[in-house]
Scaffold this motif. Structure first.
Motif, PDB file in Angstrom:
ATOM      1  N   GLY B  40       0.763  -1.243   0.261  1.00  0.00           N
ATOM      2  CA  GLY B  40      -0.071  -0.078   0.089  1.00  0.00           C
ATOM      3  C   GLY B  40       0.672   1.205   0.245  1.00  0.00           C
ATOM      4  N   LEU B  41       0.808   2.149  -0.865  1.00  0.00           N
ATOM      5  CA  LEU B  41       1.609   3.285  -0.968  1.00  0.00           C
ATOM      6  C   LEU B  41       0.465   4.597  -0.829  1.00  0.00           C
ATOM      7  CD1 LEU B  41       4.432   3.995  -2.000  1.00  0.00           C
ATOM      8  CD2 LEU B  41       3.424   4.427  -4.289  1.00  0.00           C
ATOM      9  N   VAL B  42       0.810   4.867   0.368  1.00  0.00           N
ATOM     10  CA  VAL B  42      -0.030   5.688   1.081  1.00  0.00           C
ATOM     11  C   VAL B  42       0.366   7.161   1.153  1.00  0.00           C
ATOM     12  CG1 VAL B  42      -1.894   6.290   3.271  1.00  0.00           C
ATOM     13  CG2 VAL B  42      -0.932   4.017   2.373  1.00  0.00           C
ATOM     14  N   GLY B  43      -0.576   8.388   0.879  1.00  0.00           N
ATOM     15  CA  GLY B  43      -0.140   9.712   1.065  1.00  0.00           C
ATOM     16  C   GLY B  43      -1.112  10.597   0.685  1.00  0.00           C
ATOM     17  N   GLU B  44      -1.105  11.850   0.899  1.00  0.00           N
ATOM     18  CA  GLU B  44      -1.979  12.726   0.419  1.00  0.00           C
ATOM     19  C   GLU B  44      -1.944  13.146  -0.884  1.00  0.00           C
ATOM     20  OE1 GLU B  44      -2.825  16.131   3.699  1.00  0.00           O
ATOM     21  OE2 GLU B  44      -0.628  15.074   4.032  1.00  0.00           O
ATOM     22  N   SER B  45      -2.906  13.862  -1.335  1.00  0.00           N
ATOM     23  CA  SER B  45      -2.487  14.458  -2.822  1.00  0.00           C
ATOM     24  C   SER B  45      -1.442  15.246  -2.959  1.00  0.00           C
ATOM     25  CB  SER B  45      -3.974  15.371  -3.378  1.00  0.00           C
ATOM     26  OG  SER B  45      -5.129  14.961  -2.913  1.00  0.00           O
TER      27      SER B  45
END
Lengths: 325, 323
Positions: B40-45
């Motif tokens: 899972g590659l997670v982050g904000e815009s």
């Protein structure tokens, strides 16, 4: 589809009816053909006879209903000048204009779409800028002037191509066509180029604008992510999406090329409908002008119909037929 | 015993050279992916997660460019590979699914056309065989009466069904890696759950590894084996899903977790991370999160290294491991 066609035909009939009233009264208002047709030396008796013979002594509405009644049976009157049925006169010239217009449109599509897509894919490249600058020239140079330049360059100086006439023709079903002979094609090339110039510019701009928009869409990126070749992405994914505006405008333009190629036909002495129209207006030959305009209206209606059908082939989201589910 | 990873990203830098300056969208990202693994590659815009995905397939357009680093597919460096080689791999060994299913299918081409062309782009098979494979792929992702649906156009499908079609296209060549760029963000939660379930099942069955790019921690916690949290072009914390979600060390990961509404107590104001994501053109010096970080000190003006080990974080003052 059937509902769509029936509705379309009903609409078209109304358009034709309104057009015929407008054209008929419009020409009536311009001037009295008798002044042009009869020599100034003719005496009163001859004048009166001529007027009565052409039916010009009757009030306008009577003239119109007589014309409309005849028109319903396909008779649009007899040319004041040539003394033959006006429709025949127009239709006789129609093939010449049609083949010229078709060739011009083919040139416009074959040159305009590739250049437009190229400019759209590389908007900042030198080639893209040159194409766009060239299209501005195509828009802004007056047709008659370009026509004369073409004659100067290719007919007079270089002597490669003839400057006037239809050249050798071949009869197909009794209709003469130029495009079937090498000589005829040579005669067509310059006027067709002249006529195509504006359309090429138009198609370039449409294709470029469409390409720039479509190339940024996710489905184009997805197509790349699928590993498709650039040829397939441009030739199928992009091309099919930009064709809708191009077809719309080309449809309209095709009609106007056929109907109003007056300038080009005059410059190149091409014996088409446009030249006939100019001559007839100058002589106030009302039946011919009316017949010409009605044929033109019918033509536009047919072209619009074809364009609508093309839409539905190009874009599955468009369905023909009025009834919405 | 662990096999060699199918995909390794090593110190990847993808920068965009805009008029306003250089945007360092991806600034030293590394991770590796094994067969059948879900990352899972997670982050904000704007954290660079999508650009990372596009960089792997070499789909970065000017003014963007991969400046340095390597993307190793089975040991082969794709950053150095030519366009032709990349095209062979795209959609074949490494496939991609995009965020908005309304936009990823070409509206004027039938589903059959779009699937068959994908098969034919990589395999020399007859049109009939290609069609048969397309039909099977549609059936596999749970599309009823695939024969009829092949002839249909995208607008005749719902959003969830379109995304299934996109997934079916990605599965056509049984790729080693699928990069899924927020594929469920635009869908209803129920549809989202179905798609997540299907994808998880398909990956287990075929051994396909998955990079699941998302901003939704809830999705990741249910789906991924490992998680990498991105902030301003860098991975700030990485580890197994349990390590990152339940024992987060980086203050940013903590902030993200705290922002999930269901984790807050009813009636209390929602927790939020103060400030805004920084502009990529003007990143703060050192740790990019430092201006928003409650634990920041003068030391944070230098870039903290990613701590070693399976669970790594890029912070000088990590949160204490929760009990």
């Amino acid at each position: 589809m059937l509902v769509f066609l029936i509705r379309r035909i009903a609409q078209s009939a109304i358009v034709v009816a309104i057009m015929s009233v407008l054209v008929f009264t419009g020409i009536f208002a311009i001037g009295n053909p008798i002044d042009v047709l009869i020599s100034p030396e003719a005496d009163e008796l001859e004048r009166a006879a001529a007027i009565a013979r052409l039916g010009l002594d009757r009030p306008l509405h009577e003239q119109f209903f007589a014309f409309a009644g005849n028109a319903l049976s396909g008779d649009l009157g007899i040319s004041f000048v040539h003394g033959v049925p006006a429709v025949e006169l127009v239709l006789e010239r129609f093939p010449a204009t049609l083949e010229l217009a078709l060739l011009a449109m083919i040139i416009a599509v074959l040159i305009g779409i590739p250049l437009g897509i190229w400019a759209g894919l590389r908007p900042d490249s030198p080639a893209g800028r040159i194409i766009m600058a060239g299209s501005i020239l195509g828009f802004s140079l007056p047709t008659f002037w370009v026509g004369m330049l073409l004659i100067m360059a290719f007919a007079v100086s270089l002597g490669w191509l003839p400057a006037s006439g239809r050249g050798e023709t071949v009869d197909v079903f009794g209709i003469p066509f130029s495009f079937l002979t090498a000589d005829g094609l040579k005669h067509m090339l310059l006027p067709a180029l002249n006529l195509a110039l504006f359309k090429v510019s138009l198609v370039i701009r449409l294709a470029r604008a469409g390409t720039r928009e479509v190339a940024l869409q996710d489905y184009v990126r997805f197509a790349r992510a699928k590993g498709l070749s650039p040829a397939r992405i441009v030739g199928v994914h992009i091309l099919k999406n930009i064709m809708i505006p191009v077809v719309t405008v080309l449809g309209l333009e095709f009609g106007s090329v056929i109907a109003f190629s007056v300038v080009t036909e005059s410059v190149f002495a091409w014996p088409g409908m446009g030249k006939l129209l100019i001559d007839s207006i100058l002589l106030l030959d009302r039946p011919v002008v009316v017949a010409y305009l009605l044929v033109t209206v019918l033509l536009f209606i047919v072209i619009n119909l074809v364009v609508d059908v093309l839409y539905s082939l190009l874009d599955p989201r468009i369905r023909l037929g009025g009834a919405k589910a | 015993m662990r096999q060699d990873p199918v995909l390794e990203v090593e110190d990847l830098h993808t920068h965009f050279f805009t008029r306003g300056g250089v945007a360092r969208a991806v600034d030293g990202v590394s991770f590796s992916l094994h067969r059948g693994e879900i990352l899972g590659l997670v982050g904000e815009s704007g954290s660079g997660k999508s650009v990372t995905g596009m960089s792997i397939l070499g789909l970065i357009d000017p003014p963007g460019r991969i400046v340095s680093g390597a993307v190793l597919y089975r040991g082969e460096n794709l950053v150095a590979a030519g366009e032709k080689r990349l095209r062979q791999l795209r959609g074949n060994r490494i496939a991609m699914i995009f965020q908005d299913p309304m936009m990823t299918l070409n509206p004027v081409l039938s589903v059959e056309t779009q699937m068959v062309e994908t098969v034919l782009a990589h395999d020399r098979v007859s049109r009939e065989q290609a069609r048969e494979r397309a039909r099977e792929a549609l059936a596999r992702v749970g599309i009823p009466s695939p024969d009829e649906r092949l002839a249909a156009y995208p607008h005749q499908f719902s959003g969830g069904m379109r995304q299934r079609v996109a997934i079916a296209i990605a599965l056509l060549h049984q790729p080693d890696v699928i990069i899924a760029d927020e594929p469920t963000t635009a869908l209803d939660v129920t549809i989202q759950a179905q798609i997540l379930f299907e994808v998880q099942k398909l990956c287990r069955e075929t051994g396909t590894a998955l990079v699941w790019i998302t901003h939704d921690l809830a999705v990741v916690s249910g789906l991924a084996d490992r998680v990498a949290v991105m902030y301003a072009g860098r991975i700030v914390e990485t580890g197994t899903t349990v390590e990152v979600i339940d024992h987060a060390r980086h203050p940013y990961t903590h902030g993200l977790l705290g922002s999930v509404p269901s984790r807050n107590k009813r009636g209390e104001p929602l927790a939020q991370i103060p400030g805004m994501t920084p502009s990529l053109l003007r990143l703060p010096e050192g740790c990019a999160f430092q201006p928003r970080c409650p634990r920041a000190t003068a030391a944070c003006l230098a870039l903290p290294p990613l701590s070693g080990g399976d669970h790594g974080w890029r912070c000088f003052h990590p949160q204490e491991a929760a009990a």
